[in-house]
Scaffold this active site. Sequence first.
Site, PDB file in Angstrom:
ATOM      1  N   ASP A 105       7.699  65.427  93.854  1.00 28.22           N
ATOM      2  CA  ASP A 105       8.060  66.849  93.833  1.00 28.22           C
ATOM      3  C   ASP A 105       9.369  67.059  94.601  1.00 28.22           C
ATOM      4  O   ASP A 105       9.751  66.236  95.437  1.00 28.22           O
ATOM      5  CB  ASP A 105       6.961  67.688  94.503  1.00 28.22           C
ATOM      6  CG  ASP A 105       5.641  67.600  93.760  1.00 28.22           C
ATOM      7  OD1 ASP A 105       5.657  67.296  92.553  1.00 28.22           O
ATOM      8  OD2 ASP A 105       4.594  67.816  94.411  1.00 28.22           O
TER       9      ASP A 105
HETATM   10  N1  URA Z   1       1.454  64.163  94.728  1.00 29.05           N
HETATM   11  C1  URA Z   1       2.005  65.378  94.915  1.00 29.05           C
HETATM   12  O1  URA Z   1       1.306  66.380  95.029  1.00 29.05           O
HETATM   13  N2  URA Z   1       3.336  65.458  94.983  1.00 29.05           N
HETATM   14  C2  URA Z   1       4.160  64.395  94.902  1.00 29.05           C
HETATM   15  O2  URA Z   1       5.384  64.544  95.008  1.00 29.05           O
HETATM   16  C3  URA Z   1       3.573  63.137  94.717  1.00 29.05           C
HETATM   17  C4  URA Z   1       2.215  63.039  94.618  1.00 29.05           C
END
Ligand code: URA
Length: 236
Positions: A103
């Site tokens: 993310d």
């Molecule tokens: N899980 C998440 O919620 N976000 C990420 O960036 C990676 C794994």
Amino acid sequence: MRIDKFTAEQTGISRADAKALIKRRQVIVNGSPVTSGDVHIDPDNDEIIISGKHINYREHLYIMLNKPAGTVCAVKDELSPTVLQLIPEELRRKGLFPAGRLDKDTEGFVFITDDGALAHKMLSPRSHVEKEYEVTLEKPATETMKELFASGITIDGGEKCMPAEMIFTEDSHIIRLIICEGKYHQVKRMAEAAGNKVTFLKRVRIGGISLDPNLPLGECREIMHKEILNLYTKRG
Ligand code: URA
């Protein structure tokens, strides 16, 4: 392989720019400048110098990036800086892409390559490649949470996750979480399904390759071919 193709692939420039370099006698093969793009070379055995730099031929590039928050795992984005923009010139080449996504607000290990077959295998849910995260939680971690994760927690929308390993640390708000799949926002959704909330997330390992602790945020380093073989092993 044609020298213009080799030059373009190894330096990240276009085939037309590679041809122009060749015309300017900037591409030297075994001590002599080549004068035409259609000269054939042996990438494994010929000595090649482009614009004064000795080329260490690699068919594919494998890069570890320590992603900072605020960047997106995409090749192009209209609004935000991408992880590819953090790659230094000497590691740039055509076809690089982030294999898997973090993310925008997540930090840590992003694997970038131009090896589509390897990325496809690594990302396949059937490969069960482990991903380890350092997770900071709003509320202290609990034994119940660990058990829920271990038995395969059901996240919103009724999706059941595969069993995941949670490791306590000396800080009750920080855990290590090891998952073998990559559902959208998976770690955040798992924490929420367990009645908690992620306040900070960092990926620290993929398969048997750990994020280099000496790699500053926003920087990259090449992963050597022999290290890549560790991608499918369990722990680093
Ligand atoms: N899980 C998440 O919620 N976000 C990420 O960036 C990676 C794994």
